[in-house]
Design a protein around this motif. Structure first.
Motif, PDB file in Angstrom:
ATOM      1  N   ALA A  60       0.735  -1.151   0.199  1.00 53.15           N
ATOM      2  CA  ALA A  60      -0.402   0.239  -0.213  1.00 53.15           C
ATOM      3  C   ALA A  60       1.535   1.061   0.172  1.00 53.15           C
ATOM      4  CB  ALA A  60      -0.771  -0.178   1.389  1.00 53.15           C
ATOM      5  N   GLY A  61       2.192   1.228   0.161  1.00 52.50           N
ATOM      6  CA  GLY A  61       3.450   1.950  -0.152  1.00 52.50           C
ATOM      7  C   GLY A  61       3.805   3.099   1.130  1.00 52.50           C
ATOM      8  N   LEU A  62       3.337   1.895   2.125  1.00 52.37           N
ATOM      9  CA  LEU A  62       3.662   2.229   3.655  1.00 52.37           C
ATOM     10  C   LEU A  62       4.800   1.408   3.297  1.00 52.37           C
ATOM     11  CD1 LEU A  62       3.368   3.997   5.605  1.00 52.37           C
ATOM     12  CD2 LEU A  62       1.265   2.676   6.701  1.00 52.37           C
ATOM     13  N   ASP A  63       6.005   1.823   3.027  1.00 50.12           N
ATOM     14  CA  ASP A  63       8.083   0.680   3.394  1.00 50.12           C
ATOM     15  C   ASP A  63       8.237   1.938   3.623  1.00 50.12           C
ATOM     16  OD1 ASP A  63       8.224   3.136   2.405  1.00 50.12           O
ATOM     17  OD2 ASP A  63       9.248   1.966   0.266  1.00 50.12           O
ATOM     18  N   HIS A  64       9.434   0.681   4.508  1.00 52.24           N
ATOM     19  CA  HIS A  64      10.393   1.665   5.752  1.00 52.24           C
ATOM     20  C   HIS A  64      10.771   2.767   5.273  1.00 52.24           C
ATOM     21  CE1 HIS A  64      13.860   1.654   7.874  1.00 52.24           C
ATOM     22  NE2 HIS A  64      13.704   1.075   9.083  1.00 52.24           N
ATOM     23  N   ALA A  65      10.882   3.231   3.788  1.00 51.80           N
ATOM     24  CA  ALA A  65      11.355   4.564   4.160  1.00 51.80           C
ATOM     25  C   ALA A  65      10.196   5.882   4.824  1.00 51.80           C
ATOM     26  CB  ALA A  65      11.873   5.101   2.384  1.00 51.80           C
ATOM     27  N   ALA A  66       9.234   4.755   4.344  1.00 51.59           N
ATOM     28  CA  ALA A  66       7.461   6.570   4.143  1.00 51.59           C
ATOM     29  C   ALA A  66       7.474   6.329   6.003  1.00 51.59           C
ATOM     30  CB  ALA A  66       7.175   5.571   3.471  1.00 51.59           C
ATOM     31  N   VAL A  67       7.835   5.214   6.548  1.00 51.56           N
ATOM     32  CA  VAL A  67       7.572   5.185   8.432  1.00 51.56           C
ATOM     33  C   VAL A  67       8.628   6.488   7.987  1.00 51.56           C
ATOM     34  CG1 VAL A  67       7.379   3.449  10.006  1.00 51.56           C
ATOM     35  CG2 VAL A  67       6.303   2.864   7.552  1.00 51.56           C
ATOM     36  N   ARG A  68       9.687   5.337   8.191  1.00 51.44           N
ATOM     37  CA  ARG A  68      11.339   6.770   8.442  1.00 51.44           C
ATOM     38  C   ARG A  68      10.480   7.719   8.414  1.00 51.44           C
ATOM     39  NH1 ARG A  68      15.920   6.452  10.535  1.00 51.44           N
ATOM     40  NH2 ARG A  68      17.720   7.612   9.423  1.00 51.44           N
ATOM     41  N   ARG A  69       9.712   8.386   7.502  1.00 57.48           N
ATOM     42  CA  ARG A  69       9.899  10.415   6.903  1.00 57.48           C
ATOM     43  C   ARG A  69       8.554  10.587   8.226  1.00 57.48           C
ATOM     44  NH1 ARG A  69      10.280   8.201   1.885  1.00 57.48           N
ATOM     45  NH2 ARG A  69       8.296   8.378   1.783  1.00 57.48           N
ATOM     46  N   ALA A  70       7.925   9.512   8.027  1.00 62.10           N
ATOM     47  CA  ALA A  70       6.777   9.962   9.379  1.00 62.10           C
ATOM     48  C   ALA A  70       6.972  10.408  10.335  1.00 62.10           C
ATOM     49  CB  ALA A  70       5.546   8.819   8.886  1.00 62.10           C
ATOM     50  N   VAL A  71       7.776   9.332  10.679  1.00 62.63           N
ATOM     51  CA  VAL A  71       8.501   8.745  12.174  1.00 62.63           C
ATOM     52  C   VAL A  71       9.590  10.246  12.576  1.00 62.63           C
ATOM     53  CG1 VAL A  71      10.096   7.992  13.630  1.00 62.63           C
ATOM     54  CG2 VAL A  71       8.240   6.637  12.418  1.00 62.63           C
ATOM     55  N   LEU A  72      10.248  10.347  11.481  1.00 60.47           N
ATOM     56  CA  LEU A  72      11.252  12.599  11.935  1.00 60.47           C
ATOM     57  C   LEU A  72      10.518  13.066  11.555  1.00 60.47           C
ATOM     58  CD1 LEU A  72      13.967  11.259   9.391  1.00 60.47           C
ATOM     59  CD2 LEU A  72      13.931  11.572  11.903  1.00 60.47           C
ATOM     60  N   ARG A  73       9.386  13.318  10.844  1.00 59.00           N
ATOM     61  CA  ARG A  73       7.637  14.452  10.973  1.00 59.00           C
ATOM     62  C   ARG A  73       7.704  14.756  12.021  1.00 59.00           C
ATOM     63  NH1 ARG A  73       4.684  12.733   7.813  1.00 59.00           N
ATOM     64  NH2 ARG A  73       2.852  12.867   8.941  1.00 59.00           N
ATOM     65  N   LEU A  74       6.742  13.089  13.336  1.00 60.20           N
ATOM     66  CA  LEU A  74       6.349  13.281  14.308  1.00 60.20           C
ATOM     67  C   LEU A  74       7.029  13.328  15.461  1.00 60.20           C
ATOM     68  CD1 LEU A  74       3.869  10.693  13.348  1.00 60.20           C
ATOM     69  CD2 LEU A  74       3.391  13.148  13.313  1.00 60.20           C
ATOM     70  N   ARG A  75       7.907  13.231  15.258  1.00 62.51           N
ATOM     71  CA  ARG A  75       9.169  12.784  16.574  1.00 62.51           C
ATOM     72  C   ARG A  75      10.406  13.844  16.827  1.00 62.51           C
ATOM     73  NH1 ARG A  75       9.669   8.369  19.784  1.00 62.51           N
ATOM     74  NH2 ARG A  75      11.026   9.801  21.089  1.00 62.51           N
ATOM     75  N   GLY A  76      10.818  14.027  15.534  1.00 62.96           N
ATOM     76  CA  GLY A  76      12.060  14.889  14.738  1.00 62.96           C
ATOM     77  C   GLY A  76      12.717  13.424  15.005  1.00 62.96           C
ATOM     78  N   GLY A  77      14.342  14.073  15.344  1.00 63.01           N
ATOM     79  CA  GLY A  77      15.839  12.980  15.606  1.00 63.01           C
ATOM     80  C   GLY A  77      16.410  13.105  14.532  1.00 63.01           C
ATOM     81  N   ALA A  78      17.078  12.506  14.835  1.00 57.70           N
ATOM     82  CA  ALA A  78      18.538  11.867  13.541  1.00 57.70           C
ATOM     83  C   ALA A  78      18.923  13.484  13.085  1.00 57.70           C
ATOM     84  CB  ALA A  78      17.492  11.236  13.047  1.00 57.70           C
ATOM     85  N   ASP A  79      19.197  14.602  14.025  1.00 58.41           N
ATOM     86  CA  ASP A  79      19.588  15.334  13.359  1.00 58.41           C
ATOM     87  C   ASP A  79      20.627  15.532  12.428  1.00 58.41           C
ATOM     88  OD1 ASP A  79      17.084  17.279  14.598  1.00 58.41           O
ATOM     89  OD2 ASP A  79      18.232  17.819  15.942  1.00 58.41           O
ATOM     90  N   ASP A  80      21.882  15.091  12.965  1.00 61.91           N
ATOM     91  CA  ASP A  80      22.986  14.785  12.520  1.00 61.91           C
ATOM     92  C   ASP A  80      22.720  13.836  11.100  1.00 61.91           C
ATOM     93  OD1 ASP A  80      23.910  15.593  14.690  1.00 61.91           O
ATOM     94  OD2 ASP A  80      24.769  13.980  16.165  1.00 61.91           O
ATOM     95  N   ALA A  81      22.014  12.752  11.214  1.00 67.96           N
ATOM     96  CA  ALA A  81      21.883  11.488   9.800  1.00 67.96           C
ATOM     97  C   ALA A  81      21.087  13.087   8.787  1.00 67.96           C
ATOM     98  CB  ALA A  81      21.051  10.726  10.016  1.00 67.96           C
ATOM     99  N   GLU A  82      20.227  13.528   9.339  1.00 69.88           N
ATOM    100  CA  GLU A  82      20.424  14.747   8.151  1.00 69.88           C
ATOM    101  C   GLU A  82      21.111  15.034   7.465  1.00 69.88           C
ATOM    102  OE1 GLU A  82      16.295  16.742   9.666  1.00 69.88           O
ATOM    103  OE2 GLU A  82      15.300  14.283  10.191  1.00 69.88           O
ATOM    104  N   ALA A  83      21.727  15.983   9.197  1.00 62.70           N
ATOM    105  CA  ALA A  83      22.964  16.611   7.946  1.00 62.70           C
ATOM    106  C   ALA A  83      24.380  16.396   7.185  1.00 62.70           C
ATOM    107  CB  ALA A  83      23.779  17.555   9.439  1.00 62.70           C
TER     108      ALA A  83
END
Length: 188
Positions: A52-75
């Motif tokens: 249905a299109g809810l794969d690992h990458a999509a869930v990870r993006r949603a978690v980052l959007r809702l919870r934040g975190g991984a600032d170093d990874a994004e940088a």
């Protein structure tokens, strides 16, 4: 309760802790359990979401959007460094968990899934994640399965309803009842 978990379901719980740690989150939430479920796209129950299109990458993006975190990874990603690729390379060379804390640093003397060590041991579960685990057992009993599989964990995420895992599924436009029915089919 964990003695009823299949090897794959145990892997999901362990990976949920790894996902939380990678994102810099101090506790395992239902969103981390969901992340770990969709990281197993070959599992028929996880495939319900992945297809249905809810794969690992999509869930990870949603978690980052809702919870934040991984600032170093994004940088680092902004300059072309993929931390997941680095982790995979290190683990393929030195074994799974090579970047995790050593047992003597992680409070190896502590036991139990719900305990943690402030010095870097097992990551504790949030109340919604604990509820997901409890509900996965109830789902297994409802279906007369005799074990708890990945699908039961996913049913627990959906049934819990208030955690970020269920919210991510709903935000993706998936109907919880339809997901439940589809996962029930994979478990029968």
């Amino acid at each position: 309760m964990f003695e009823r978990f299949t090897d794959d379901a145990r892997s999901v719980v362990g990976r949920a802790g790894q996902e939380a740690a990678r994102l810099g989150h101090g506790r395992i939430g239902s969103e981390h359990l969901l992340l770990a479920v969709v990281a197993m796209p070959r599992d028929p129950s996880a495939a319900v979401l992945v297809e249905a299109g809810l794969d690992h990458a999509a869930v990870r993006r949603a978690v980052l959007r809702l919870r934040g975190g991984a600032d170093d990874a994004e940088a680092l990603a902004a300059i072309g460094v993929d931390l997941d690729a680095v982790r995979e390379a290190v683990e393929s060379a030195f074994g799974e968990g090579a970047l995790d804390a050593r047992p003597e640093e992680a409070g190896a003397g502590r036991r139990g899934w719900f305990r943690s060590d402030p010095k870097g041991g097992r990551v504790p579960f949030t109340p919604p994640a604990k509820k997901v685990l409890e509900l996965s057992l109830r789902e297994s009993l409802r279906l007369k399965s005799g074990h708890i599989a990945v699908g039961h964990l996913l049913l627990g995420v959906v049934r819990e309803g208030d955690g970020l895992g269920a919210r991510i599924i709903a935000d993706h436009g998936l109907d919880a009842a339809a997901v439940r029915r589809a996962v029930d089919v994979t478990l029968s």
